[in-house]
Structures are given as C-alpha cells and as structure tokens.
Design a protein around this motif. Structure first.
Motif, PDB file in Angstrom:
ATOM      1  N   THR A   5      93.091  29.989  21.077  1.00 15.56           N
ATOM      2  CA  THR A   5      91.760  29.100  21.322  1.00 15.56           C
ATOM      3  C   THR A   5      91.951  27.741  20.822  1.00 15.56           C
ATOM      4  O   THR A   5      91.697  26.713  21.653  1.00 15.56           O
ATOM      5  CB  THR A   5      90.544  29.507  20.546  1.00 15.56           C
ATOM      6  OG1 THR A   5      90.346  31.147  20.775  1.00 15.56           O
ATOM      7  CG2 THR A   5      89.502  28.839  20.496  1.00 15.56           C
ATOM      8  N   ILE A  12      91.343  32.588  28.305  1.00 12.52           N
ATOM      9  CA  ILE A  12      90.952  31.290  27.739  1.00 12.52           C
ATOM     10  C   ILE A  12      91.638  30.277  29.025  1.00 12.52           C
ATOM     11  O   ILE A  12      92.492  29.469  28.593  1.00 12.52           O
ATOM     12  CB  ILE A  12      91.095  30.817  26.511  1.00 12.52           C
ATOM     13  CG1 ILE A  12      90.411  31.803  25.643  1.00 12.52           C
ATOM     14  CG2 ILE A  12      90.227  29.409  26.654  1.00 12.52           C
ATOM     15  CD1 ILE A  12      90.612  31.470  24.126  1.00 12.52           C
ATOM     16  N   GLN A  44      94.406  26.197  23.500  1.00 15.87           N
ATOM     17  CA  GLN A  44      93.930  25.856  24.972  1.00 15.87           C
ATOM     18  C   GLN A  44      92.805  24.938  24.627  1.00 15.87           C
ATOM     19  O   GLN A  44      92.605  24.011  25.499  1.00 15.87           O
ATOM     20  CB  GLN A  44      93.269  27.196  25.390  1.00 15.87           C
ATOM     21  CG  GLN A  44      94.321  28.252  25.814  1.00 15.87           C
ATOM     22  CD  GLN A  44      95.045  27.994  26.865  1.00 15.87           C
ATOM     23  OE1 GLN A  44      96.010  26.930  26.651  1.00 15.87           O
ATOM     24  NE2 GLN A  44      94.972  28.386  28.105  1.00 15.87           N
ATOM     25  N   GLY A  79      94.507  36.014  24.627  1.00 15.36           N
ATOM     26  CA  GLY A  79      93.896  34.706  24.679  1.00 15.36           C
ATOM     27  C   GLY A  79      94.391  34.041  25.873  1.00 15.36           C
ATOM     28  O   GLY A  79      93.782  33.188  26.725  1.00 15.36           O
ATOM     29  N   TRP A 131      93.975  35.514  18.626  1.00 10.82           N
ATOM     30  CA  TRP A 131      92.839  34.717  19.601  1.00 10.82           C
ATOM     31  C   TRP A 131      92.544  33.452  19.282  1.00 10.82           C
ATOM     32  O   TRP A 131      92.488  32.522  19.823  1.00 10.82           O
ATOM     33  CB  TRP A 131      91.770  35.789  19.839  1.00 10.82           C
ATOM     34  CG  TRP A 131      90.452  35.318  20.376  1.00 10.82           C
ATOM     35  CD1 TRP A 131      89.664  34.242  19.962  1.00 10.82           C
ATOM     36  CD2 TRP A 131      90.269  35.552  21.777  1.00 10.82           C
ATOM     37  NE1 TRP A 131      88.696  33.995  20.969  1.00 10.82           N
ATOM     38  CE2 TRP A 131      89.041  34.842  22.246  1.00 10.82           C
ATOM     39  CE3 TRP A 131      90.692  36.120  22.708  1.00 10.82           C
ATOM     40  CZ2 TRP A 131      88.339  34.648  23.123  1.00 10.82           C
ATOM     41  CZ3 TRP A 131      90.105  36.342  24.030  1.00 10.82           C
ATOM     42  CH2 TRP A 131      88.996  35.555  24.302  1.00 10.82           C
ATOM     43  N   PRO A 132      92.401  33.411  17.647  1.00 13.77           N
ATOM     44  CA  PRO A 132      91.891  32.119  17.295  1.00 13.77           C
ATOM     45  C   PRO A 132      93.031  31.019  17.498  1.00 13.77           C
ATOM     46  O   PRO A 132      92.631  29.934  17.786  1.00 13.77           O
ATOM     47  CB  PRO A 132      91.595  32.164  15.741  1.00 13.77           C
ATOM     48  CG  PRO A 132      91.331  33.862  15.664  1.00 13.77           C
ATOM     49  CD  PRO A 132      92.286  34.410  16.529  1.00 13.77           C
ATOM     50  N   PHE A 155      85.815  35.910  19.998  1.00 13.98           N
ATOM     51  CA  PHE A 155      86.458  35.994  18.877  1.00 13.98           C
ATOM     52  C   PHE A 155      85.198  36.990  17.995  1.00 13.98           C
ATOM     53  O   PHE A 155      85.743  38.102  17.354  1.00 13.98           O
ATOM     54  CB  PHE A 155      86.941  35.041  17.893  1.00 13.98           C
ATOM     55  CG  PHE A 155      87.901  35.505  16.691  1.00 13.98           C
ATOM     56  CD1 PHE A 155      88.796  36.519  16.929  1.00 13.98           C
ATOM     57  CD2 PHE A 155      87.446  35.213  15.336  1.00 13.98           C
ATOM     58  CE1 PHE A 155      89.724  36.981  15.775  1.00 13.98           C
ATOM     59  CE2 PHE A 155      88.248  35.688  14.354  1.00 13.98           C
ATOM     60  CZ  PHE A 155      89.235  36.532  14.539  1.00 13.98           C
ATOM     61  N   VAL A 179      85.888  25.789  26.585  1.00 17.99           N
ATOM     62  CA  VAL A 179      86.540  26.750  25.718  1.00 17.99           C
ATOM     63  C   VAL A 179      86.221  27.065  24.024  1.00 17.99           C
ATOM     64  O   VAL A 179      86.641  28.155  23.915  1.00 17.99           O
ATOM     65  CB  VAL A 179      87.984  25.676  25.548  1.00 17.99           C
ATOM     66  CG1 VAL A 179      88.954  26.187  24.580  1.00 17.99           C
ATOM     67  CG2 VAL A 179      88.473  25.652  26.911  1.00 17.99           C
ATOM     68  N   SER A 201      83.630  30.053  24.444  1.00 19.44           N
ATOM     69  CA  SER A 201      84.344  31.187  24.818  1.00 19.44           C
ATOM     70  C   SER A 201      85.208  31.528  23.538  1.00 19.44           C
ATOM     71  O   SER A 201      85.081  32.576  23.326  1.00 19.44           O
ATOM     72  CB  SER A 201      85.345  30.780  26.050  1.00 19.44           C
ATOM     73  OG  SER A 201      84.674  30.701  27.140  1.00 19.44           O
ATOM     74  N   GLY A 202      85.869  30.440  22.805  1.00 23.78           N
ATOM     75  CA  GLY A 202      86.586  31.120  21.849  1.00 23.78           C
ATOM     76  C   GLY A 202      85.882  31.642  20.560  1.00 23.78           C
ATOM     77  O   GLY A 202      86.270  32.901  20.059  1.00 23.78           O
TER      78      GLY A 202
END
Length: 500
Positions: free
Chosen positions: A70, A239, A73, A235, A66-67, A275, A267, A270-271
C-alpha cells in the motif's frame, strides 16, 4: 472560502494547449472520479480472488505484505498524480511518455497499457463465472460455462460503455458505494461476532500455515521467489489501476485538481479498508491450513462466523464489485484506444477515432475492445490454469507501466512546469525514493517460474506492437509521429529552464 468550479470553457482552453478540441462531454465530478479509481482497484475483487493464493504461497503471515504494498503504490499514485495535473489529457501513460520523452517510447508504453487493459478485464470478469457463480447459484462449473458467462458479462459492460457514459457512471457510483458500505460492515461484524464468540485466534496473524519455516523469509534465487515474498502479489494485483481516473481527464471537470486527488485517495482508502478486512478474516479463519484448501476461503470464513445469509450477501456484493471493476477497465481501455487513434497511432485508427454523434461515446472503439477481449477469453477458455495466467499477466504489466512512468518523472522532474493545483513540493524526493524502491522490488518478484505463461503473453503482444510500430516508422518516419500541440509543453519546459 472554496474556489469555484472552473467553467467548461476554461477546461476546453486548457485542453486546446495540448492540440485537441473538446470531443467528449465533461460530466465526471469528484466522487465519480474517485469511484472510477476505487472501482478499478476493487479490494473486494482482489482480496476475494487472491487471498487463497496467499494462504497457499505464504501462509496467513503473508497478509503483512499488504501495508508495505500500500505504501509503495501510494507513492506511485502521488508521482502519477503529479503528471496527471500537468498533462490532463485522455491517454494517461501514452500521453505522459509521448510528451515528456518521445512519441516512439510513448507509443510503446501506450501499447503495453492497451495489452494490460485488454487482458485484465477478462481476468476480472472470469472470476465471476469461474469462482463465484458456481457457489452462489449451486452448480458445477466447467471451463465452457465460465467462458460463456464471462463473455456475456463482457457484452453487458460493453453495452453500457458504448451507449451511455452517464449510465455507466451511475452504475459504477452505485456499486462502489455498496462496496464501501459492505466492506466496512463486514469488517465490523467479523470483529465483533468473532470477539463475542471467543473465536478470534491472534496466533493466525503470525502463522506460516502449511509453509515450511526453513527458507520462509528467503528472497529466493534466479527463478523462484521466497514464500513470504510471494505474499506481496496480494497487494500488487489488487492495488492497481488507480490512474484510470486520469484516462477520463477530458470528461472530468477541473481534472488538474480532481484527478490526482481521486488517485491517491482511492489507494489510501483501499489500502486501509482492505487491510482491516484481511485482518478480520484472518483472525476469524479458524484452521488456516484447512482454509487454504478451499476455493472460496473468504466466503467460508464469512459463512462460519456470520451465517449463510450474510455469506450469500457477500457473494452478491463481490459480483457487483467485480462488475464495476470490469466496467471501469473497459471504459479505460476504450478511452486509450480512442486517444491513440485520435493521434493516428492505432491500427485502424480511422474507425476507432470517431465519436458517436448520437451517444457521444467512442462507440466503434468500444466494439473493437470488446471483440478483442472476447478473442483473448476464447484463447484461454479451455485452459485449467487460465485464471492464474490471466491474473499473472494482469499483475506484471502494470508494474512495467508504473516503473517506466516513474523513471520518466525522475528524469524530467526538474524541467516540468509547476502545477498550482497538485504538486509534491518538499516531499518529491522521499516519495520518488519509496516509489523506485518498491517498483524495483515488485518487478523482481516476476522472475518466479510460475509467471512463465504470463511473460509469454506479454512477449507475444509486444512483438505484435513492435511490428505495427515498425510499419508506422517506415511509412511516416519519426517526424510523422510528433504529438499534436507538442510545442505548447515544450515552450513551458523551455520557459522554466530559462528561469533557472
């Protein structure tokens, strides 16, 4: 001292440079623009829908993708924001590609964007009917019931979009505010309660679950992606859509400044929040192998840790978040349809280019969009794998859109006019490098055979679009596809080149 908000006359004059007159009402402010971008991303929707898939494909350790997603994106959002600041016109990818590359490529990307928006609204709304309502209302779901409920949700969203933009924005702003408050509250409660009860299991953060250790980190082969690599789809699906704020440029006050910031802030918010929530859920998950078998793993963890009442509130919040997400997707799709029709580029453009004098919305374009969405929904209605197919296509298409637009920016960046309201400055090269590497990697994931049906949908829609494009070229020729006001931006580009 803060700069005063530019007048409506100034925004109208800026729009006129691109060959258009004001046709929509400028009502969208800073928070509303952020809310549009954040609602499309909708971390509550994305995480609730795909967390179980990650547990099954990658195990709990898949959350660490996920990170990275992020950051990738976020880099894409900065690049698209730089374009949105220079071309603040409704139509986003279609306008950017048409004006900076050529109208033929612009039409192709516009059509791809339309096919994405037509299917992703079905994918998002289908989640309410197939996954959440059966648990929330305690009934056994069937494909037919899911079809009918999703169809009703689509119709309600269309009524809001078609009859009142102010009310659509009010609903979206309210639901986004509730989602932000709800996600923060749930994250804090999960961490505190799990810690007090001694139910935090830090080993979950590095567990592979039921996934074999051998080959876990492999990149995969020509037709499969490795287990950990598939975790990036969490992700990659969630995202996306942050650039939807740019598709309301002609309804936004000071869009050159407001829209790019709304995109990257959505973004980033949300990121980070997404997370933290995933970490909290995973820490409190208990046995991740048993949890992976559940159809609603997020709700199960909330109920186990915080009780059934809070779990019910979670489901209600997710329903509201999904509704807002679908609402914004529909607004975005309708505006794109209207923008392409205004340029006489969309099948039946004579009807879809009209603005309702009573409601001040593209009412006929809204009718077209919801009818098409209902048709797509009907096609997939009896499929047992409908949800995965819909989400697969909805993840693949934005990756194609982002890659095309970032490549365009990479080619044209030196000749673009400088924006004094938003530009990347010295960070341009590093940001572009991150965006390109991320998008190449993301696109490589879709070679996995599980996306076979998603690719089939994409190919069918592209063929339909290619046939209509052929018709346009045969009847008008290339010169007949020239963009309105094309000379204005060409003059700016030539002036900048002359300075160099």
């Amino acid at each position: 001292m803060t700069n005063p908000e530019p007048s409506a006359a100034s925004d109208a004059a800026d729009l006129a440079k691109f060959g258009y007159k004001e046709a929509l009402e400028r009502r969208t402010g800073r928070f509303a623009s952020f809310a549009v971008a954040f609602a499309f991303v909708s971390i509550a929707t994305g995480i609730f829908t795909t967390y179980g898939s990650v547990l099954n494909s990658s195990g709990p350790m898949g959350i660490w993708t996920w990170p990275i997603a992020t950051i990738g994106q976020l880099a894409v959002a900065f690049v698209l924001g730089a374009l949105a600041a220079r071309i603040p016109v409704t139509g986003y990818h279609y306008q950017w590609m048409s004006r900076l590359a050529n109208p033929i490529l612009g039409w192709i990307l516009g059509w791809i964007s339309f096919t994405f928006l037509a299917i992703v609204v079905c994918a998002v709304d289908y989640t309410i009917a197939s996954t959440i309502f059966p648990v929330l209302l305690h009934y056994e779901g069937t494909p037919t019931i899911a079809w009918l409920v999703t169809g009703a949700v689509l119709l309600l969203q269309a009524l809001l979009v078609g009859f009142s933009t102010p009310w659509a924005e009010r609903v979206n702003n309210t639901f986004v505010s509730l989602e932000l408050i709800g996600m923060v509250s749930l994250t804090v409660l999960l961490l505190v309660v799990a810690a007090v009860r001694g139910e935090m299991d830090f080993s979950n953060l590095f567990s592979k679950g039921a996934i074999p250790a051998e080959g876990y980190w492999d990149f995969g082969d020509l037709t499969t992606a490795g287990p950990w690599m598939l975790g990036f789809l969490l992700g990659a699906f969630t995202i996306v859509g942050f650039e939807s704020a740019a598709n309301l440029a002609e309804e936004t006050n000071d869009p050159e400044r407001v829209v790019p910031r709304a995109m990257w802030q959505a973004v980033l918010a949300s990121g980070v929040l997404g997370f933290l929530f995933i970490l909290a859920v995973t820490l409190a998950a208990g046995d991740p192998i048993a949890l992976a078998e559940s159809g609603t793993p997020i709700a199960d963890v909330i109920e186990k840790t915080l009780g059934s009442a809070v779990a019910t509130l979670l489901l209600v919040m997710v329903v509201l978040a999904i509704f807002a997400c679908g609402l914004v997707i529909m607004i975005t799709g309708v505006r794109l349809t209207w923008a392409m029709s205004r340029d006489k580029r969309f099948p039946g453009w004579q009807q879809w280019s009209q603005i309702s004098p009573k409601f001040h919305t593209p009412l006929k374009a809204t009718v077209l969009y919801v009818v098409l969405a209902e048709l797509i929904l009907a096609i997939f209605s009896q499929s047992e794998t409908a949800l995965f197919t819909l989400f697969g296509a909805a993840t693949l298409l934005p990756a194609v859109m982002y890659a095309s637009t970032v490549v365009l920016y990479l080619i044209k960046r030196k000749s673009l006019p400088v924006s004094d309201k938003f530009n990347l400055g010295a960070w341009e090269i590093p940001v572009l490098a991150v965006a390109v590497v991320w998008l190449v990697f993301e696109l490589s994931l879709f070679r996995d055979s599980s996306f076979k049906e998603a690719w089939a949908y994409v190919i069918v829609m592209v063929v339909i679009g290619a046939c209509y494009l052929g018709y346009l070229l045969a009847t008008r020729g290339k010169s007949g596809l020239t963009m309105p006001g094309m000379g204005s931006i060409d003059a700016e580009l030539e002036a900048e080149a002359a300075k160099d």
